[in-house]
Design an enzyme around this catalytic site. Structure first.
Site, PDB file in Angstrom:
ATOM      1  N   LYS A  34      -0.144   5.346   8.278  1.00 10.13           N
ATOM      2  CA  LYS A  34       0.599   5.695   7.178  1.00 10.13           C
ATOM      3  C   LYS A  34      -0.633   5.841   5.821  1.00 10.13           C
ATOM      4  CE  LYS A  34       1.733   2.289   4.822  1.00 10.13           C
ATOM      5  NZ  LYS A  34       1.358   1.508   3.695  1.00 10.13           N
ATOM      6  N   SER A  94       0.823  -1.151   0.111  1.00  5.66           N
ATOM      7  CA  SER A  94      -0.074   0.032  -0.147  1.00  5.66           C
ATOM      8  C   SER A  94       0.691   1.253  -0.032  1.00  5.66           C
ATOM      9  CB  SER A  94      -0.892  -0.112   1.428  1.00  5.66           C
ATOM     10  OG  SER A  94      -1.873  -1.280   1.455  1.00  5.66           O
ATOM     11  N   LYS A 119      -7.181   1.670  -2.832  1.00  2.00           N
ATOM     12  CA  LYS A 119      -6.782   1.034  -1.668  1.00  2.00           C
ATOM     13  C   LYS A 119      -7.110   2.352  -0.481  1.00  2.00           C
ATOM     14  CE  LYS A 119      -5.385  -1.143   1.890  1.00  2.00           C
ATOM     15  NZ  LYS A 119      -4.157  -2.057   1.827  1.00  2.00           N
TER      16      LYS A 119
END
Length: 294
Positions: free
Chosen positions: A238, A96, A170
Site C-alpha cells: 500500500k 500512513s 513517510k
C-alpha cells in the site's frame, strides 16, 4: 500535560502506542473496530468506547492509527466523529496515507474549527513498544508545538513542513525501507550460500556505511525465518503504491521503488505472503532462486 486523548485504532501499532500514553499518565479513551483488540487496555487504565464518536467527545487531541486514507476518511467523517469533536480540538493522524488525503482532511477539519497534524511513524511494533518511534509531522508550527506532550511518550517528533509533508516524508521513509529490505535479503542470501556466518556478517558491518536497523533487525528475522507480522507485506505494498502515485503526480520515475514494489506484489500474490512481515521478501528471493523456503 494535554487534556484527555482519544486513540482510534488499537491494532499492531495503536495498541502499544496506547500503552505508552497511559504509562505517561495521560487520560486516554480508545476505540477499535474489533472491540476485543481494545479491551485489554482497560487493565492499563484506558476507557473503552463503543463508537469512535463516543471516544472523541471532550478530547483535546484525537489520534487516528488506521489502515489507509479511505478508512481514516470514513472514521472521521462518516461515523459521527467530526460532529462530536470539540472546537479547538486537534486530530493527529498517525496512519500512513496519501499526502493529498492528509491535506483534504486538514481542510475539512479546519472548516469545523478543528486543527490537524499528519504525523505518520516509523520504527515498527518494537519502536511503538519502546516509545522510540520516528514521528514525521506536517501542519502548523503552533499546533505541532501544542501536541509535543502527546508525542513525547511515543517517540521523537519532528515537524517536516506544512500539511501533507509528514505523509510525504513517510512515503520517502517507506521507499528506503522497502528497497533496503530487498538489498538485505540479497546480501543475506549471498553470504549464506557462500558459507558465511550470518551473525558474524552483521556484526562485521556494524558501524560501517552499510549498517542499518534493517540489516540488523530484518537480517536476523531472515536468518531465523521469523516472519510473524510486525509490518505486514500488504501494508508495505500500500505504501509503495502510494509512492508510485505521488511520483506520477510529480512527473517522476522511481525505478528502484517500482522494482521492489513488484517483488512485494509477487510475494503477496503468487506466494500468498500478504499477511507476513515485510522481511518475508527473503522468501520471494529464495523462490526466485529455486531455493527451499526453510
Amino acid at each position: 500535560m494535554s487534556g484527555s486523548i482519544a486513540l482510534l485504532g488499537t491494532g499492531l501499532m495503536g495498541f502499544p502506542m496506547a500503552r505508552r500514553l497511559l504509562a505517561a499518565g495521560h487520560k486516554l479513551t480508545v476505540w477499535n473496530r474489533d472491540g476485543a483488540k481494545a479491551e485489554p487496555l482497560a487493565a492499563d487504565g484506558a476507557v473503552i468506547a463503543a463508537t469512535p464518536a463516543e471516544a472523541v467527545r471532550g478530547a483535546s487531541h484525537v489520534i487516528t492509527m488506521l489502515t489507509d486514507g479511505l478508512i481514516v476518511e470514513q472514521v472521521l467523517f462518516e461515523t459521527g466523529v467530526s460532529d462530536a469533536l470539540d472546537q479547538g480540538a486537534c486530530v493527529i493522524d498517525m496512519s500512513s496515507i496519501k499526502p493529498s488525503q492528509a491535506r483534504a482532511h486538514s481542510t475539512r477539519l479546519g472548516d469545523l474549527g478543528v486543527s490537524h497534524l499528519d504525523a505518520p511513524v516509523s520504527g515498527g511494533t518494537k519502536g511503538a513498544e519502546d516509545g522510540t518511534l520516528a514521528i514525521m509531522a506536517g501542519g502548523d508550527q503552533a499546533v505541532f508545538d501544542a501536541a509535543l506532550a502527546v508525542f513525547a511518550p511515543m517517540g521523537r517528533a519532528i515537524r517536516v513542513g506544512p500539511s501533507g509533508a509528514g505523509q510525504l516524508a513517510k512515503l520517502a521513509n517507506q521507499a528506503i525501507v522497502g528497497i533496503a529490505i530487498g538489498a538485505v535479503a540479497e546480501a543475506t542470501l549471498l553470504v549464506a550460500e557462500g558459507g558465511g556466518d550470518l551473525e558474524a556478517f552483521r556484526a562485521a558491518l556494524k558501524g560501517g556505511f552499510a549498517d542499518s536497523t534493517i540489516l540488523q533487525l530484518h537480517g536476523q528475522r531472515m536468518q531465523d525465518h521469523d516472519f510473524a507480522p510486525r509490518g505486514r507485506v500488504s501494508v508495505q505494498i500500500k505504501d509503495l503504491d502510494n509512492i508510485m502515485a505521488e511520483a506520477a503526480e510529480l512527473g517522476l520515475d522511481l525505478p528502484l521503488v517500482k522494482a521492489v514494489r513488484d517483488r512485494f506484489a509477487r510475494l503477496a500474490g503468487d506466494l500468498g505472503g500478504g499477511d507476513l512481515d515485510h522481511s518475508a521478501l527473503f522468501l520471494e528471493l529464495l523462490d526466485l532462486n529455486g531455493r527451499p523456503a526453510s
